[in-house]
Design a protein around this motif. Sequence first.
Motif, PDB file in Angstrom:
ATOM      1  N   LEU A  24      -2.617   6.623 -16.255  1.00 42.57           N
ATOM      2  CA  LEU A  24      -1.563   5.708 -16.692  1.00 42.57           C
ATOM      3  C   LEU A  24      -1.349   4.606 -15.648  1.00 42.57           C
ATOM      4  N   ILE A  25      -1.247   5.002 -14.404  1.00 47.23           N
ATOM      5  CA  ILE A  25      -1.057   4.034 -13.306  1.00 47.23           C
ATOM      6  C   ILE A  25      -2.288   3.137 -13.177  1.00 47.23           C
ATOM      7  N   ARG A  26      -3.469   3.747 -13.175  1.00 46.99           N
ATOM      8  CA  ARG A  26      -4.703   2.975 -13.004  1.00 46.99           C
ATOM      9  C   ARG A  26      -4.911   1.998 -14.155  1.00 46.99           C
ATOM     10  N   GLY A  27      -4.605   2.422 -15.380  1.00 47.51           N
ATOM     11  CA  GLY A  27      -4.747   1.549 -16.543  1.00 47.51           C
ATOM     12  C   GLY A  27      -3.783   0.382 -16.506  1.00 47.51           C
ATOM     13  N   GLY A  28      -2.536   0.664 -16.105  1.00 46.72           N
ATOM     14  CA  GLY A  28      -1.553  -0.405 -15.985  1.00 46.72           C
ATOM     15  C   GLY A  28      -1.958  -1.426 -14.947  1.00 46.72           C
ATOM     16  N   LEU A  29      -2.397  -0.948 -13.791  1.00 52.39           N
ATOM     17  CA  LEU A  29      -2.838  -1.854 -12.732  1.00 52.39           C
ATOM     18  C   LEU A  29      -4.065  -2.651 -13.160  1.00 52.39           C
ATOM     19  N   SER A  30      -4.961  -1.994 -13.877  1.00 51.74           N
ATOM     20  CA  SER A  30      -6.172  -2.668 -14.349  1.00 51.74           C
ATOM     21  C   SER A  30      -5.822  -3.848 -15.250  1.00 51.74           C
ATOM     22  N   ASN A  31      -4.864  -3.650 -16.123  1.00 48.75           N
ATOM     23  CA  ASN A  31      -4.474  -4.730 -17.029  1.00 48.75           C
ATOM     24  C   ASN A  31      -3.732  -5.850 -16.305  1.00 48.75           C
ATOM     25  N   LEU A  32      -3.252  -5.564 -15.107  1.00 44.16           N
ATOM     26  CA  LEU A  32      -2.608  -6.595 -14.293  1.00 44.16           C
ATOM     27  C   LEU A  32      -3.583  -7.209 -13.289  1.00 44.16           C
ATOM     28  N   GLY A  33      -4.880  -6.878 -13.427  1.00 50.03           N
ATOM     29  CA  GLY A  33      -5.916  -7.480 -12.603  1.00 50.03           C
ATOM     30  C   GLY A  33      -6.194  -6.775 -11.294  1.00 50.03           C
ATOM     31  N   ILE A  34      -5.740  -5.525 -11.161  1.00 51.92           N
ATOM     32  CA  ILE A  34      -5.957  -4.783  -9.917  1.00 51.92           C
ATOM     33  C   ILE A  34      -6.824  -3.562 -10.203  1.00 51.92           C
ATOM     34  N   LYS A  35      -7.990  -3.536  -9.588  1.00 50.57           N
ATOM     35  CA  LYS A  35      -8.875  -2.385  -9.694  1.00 50.57           C
ATOM     36  C   LYS A  35      -8.449  -1.372  -8.634  1.00 50.57           C
ATOM     37  N   SER A  36      -8.304  -0.116  -9.032  1.00 50.70           N
ATOM     38  CA  SER A  36      -7.772   0.870  -8.089  1.00 50.70           C
ATOM     39  C   SER A  36      -8.343   2.261  -8.340  1.00 50.70           C
ATOM     40  N   ILE A  37      -8.117   3.120  -7.364  1.00 53.44           N
ATOM     41  CA  ILE A  37      -8.389   4.552  -7.483  1.00 53.44           C
ATOM     42  C   ILE A  37      -7.048   5.233  -7.269  1.00 53.44           C
ATOM     43  N   VAL A  38      -6.661   6.104  -8.208  1.00 52.72           N
ATOM     44  CA  VAL A  38      -5.362   6.780  -8.129  1.00 52.72           C
ATOM     45  C   VAL A  38      -5.597   8.276  -8.047  1.00 52.72           C
ATOM     46  N   THR A  39      -5.022   8.899  -7.030  1.00 50.39           N
ATOM     47  CA  THR A  39      -5.088  10.346  -6.875  1.00 50.39           C
ATOM     48  C   THR A  39      -3.670  10.884  -6.753  1.00 50.39           C
ATOM     49  N   ALA A  40      -3.519  12.176  -7.011  1.00 48.77           N
ATOM     50  CA  ALA A  40      -2.202  12.800  -6.940  1.00 48.77           C
ATOM     51  C   ALA A  40      -2.264  14.040  -6.065  1.00 48.77           C
ATOM     52  N   GLU A  41      -1.119  14.351  -5.483  1.00 48.66           N
ATOM     53  CA  GLU A  41      -1.033  15.523  -4.618  1.00 48.66           C
ATOM     54  C   GLU A  41       0.347  16.158  -4.800  1.00 48.66           C
ATOM     55  N   VAL A  42       0.372  17.485  -4.824  1.00 48.18           N
ATOM     56  CA  VAL A  42       1.626  18.229  -4.938  1.00 48.18           C
ATOM     57  C   VAL A  42       1.680  19.215  -3.786  1.00 48.18           C
ATOM     58  N   SER A  43       2.730  19.100  -2.983  1.00 47.67           N
ATOM     59  CA  SER A  43       2.884  20.062  -1.901  1.00 47.67           C
ATOM     60  C   SER A  43       4.005  21.050  -2.202  1.00 47.67           C
ATOM     61  N   SER A  44       5.003  20.617  -2.956  1.00 49.44           N
ATOM     62  CA  SER A  44       6.046  21.526  -3.424  1.00 49.44           C
ATOM     63  C   SER A  44       6.523  21.047  -4.787  1.00 49.44           C
ATOM     64  N   MET A  45       6.685  21.964  -5.696  1.00 43.60           N
ATOM     65  CA  MET A  45       7.063  21.618  -7.068  1.00 43.60           C
ATOM     66  C   MET A  45       8.539  21.249  -7.115  1.00 43.60           C
ATOM     67  N   PRO A  46       8.978  20.353  -7.946  1.00 43.48           N
ATOM     68  CA  PRO A  46       8.245  19.448  -8.836  1.00 43.48           C
ATOM     69  C   PRO A  46       7.960  18.080  -8.206  1.00 43.48           C
ATOM     70  N   ALA A  47       7.987  17.983  -6.896  1.00 46.68           N
ATOM     71  CA  ALA A  47       7.705  16.709  -6.229  1.00 46.68           C
ATOM     72  C   ALA A  47       6.202  16.441  -6.191  1.00 46.68           C
ATOM     73  N   CYS A  48       5.841  15.181  -6.295  1.00 48.33           N
ATOM     74  CA  CYS A  48       4.425  14.820  -6.192  1.00 48.33           C
ATOM     75  C   CYS A  48       4.296  13.416  -5.629  1.00 48.33           C
ATOM     76  N   LYS A  49       3.108  13.130  -5.113  1.00 46.70           N
ATOM     77  CA  LYS A  49       2.784  11.818  -4.565  1.00 46.70           C
ATOM     78  C   LYS A  49       1.540  11.300  -5.265  1.00 46.70           C
ATOM     79  N   PHE A  50       1.578  10.034  -5.629  1.00 47.74           N
ATOM     80  CA  PHE A  50       0.420   9.362  -6.206  1.00 47.74           C
ATOM     81  C   PHE A  50      -0.059   8.352  -5.174  1.00 47.74           C
ATOM     82  N   GLN A  51      -1.320   8.470  -4.780  1.00 43.23           N
ATOM     83  CA  GLN A  51      -1.893   7.533  -3.821  1.00 43.23           C
ATOM     84  C   GLN A  51      -2.744   6.529  -4.593  1.00 43.23           C
TER      85      GLN A  51
END
Length: 160
Positions: A127-154
């Motif tokens: 979802l993030i990568r597709g949105g950025l792509s349509n705004l002209g930004i090519k990206s790689i998006v990864t996610a990480e969870v260290s404790s539920m339900p918090a998460c980080k998207f890089q």
Amino acid sequence: MADEALFLLLHNEMVAGLYRAAEQGEGVSGAGAALGALESMGFRVGQGLIERFTKDTARFKDELDIMKFICKDFWTTVFRKQIDNLRTNHQGIYVLQDNKFRLLTQMSAGKQYLEHAPKYLAFTCGLIRGGLSNLGIKSIVTAEVSSMPACKFQVMIQKM
């Protein structure tokens, strides 16, 4: 409120269905292919949503303005809250932190569920990568969870 519940149920069923099909050898083969399929679905949805959300907005000044739009407006529309924290190293890497991510709140906070969390984040990475792509930004998006339900998207911006 009902639309949120429907989205959560649909998302959970997409994840379960793709992984079930992968286990039974139907359609996609393997967990990696299921993750890829979820990310691809998210990518297409992200492209469509951004197109719809930005049709009446002014052009963005720079990359940081686009990321702020993703964290505030886009995230609020999709997940009913803003990203809790946005960090950047000003060299093309952004970290979006959600301390109570909606797609993980239904899961127990136990450590045994941490290994299942990534499959519930693949769609959102797309979802993030597709949105950025349509705004002209090519990206790689990864996610990480260290404790539920918090998460980080890089988000790593790829220079063209």
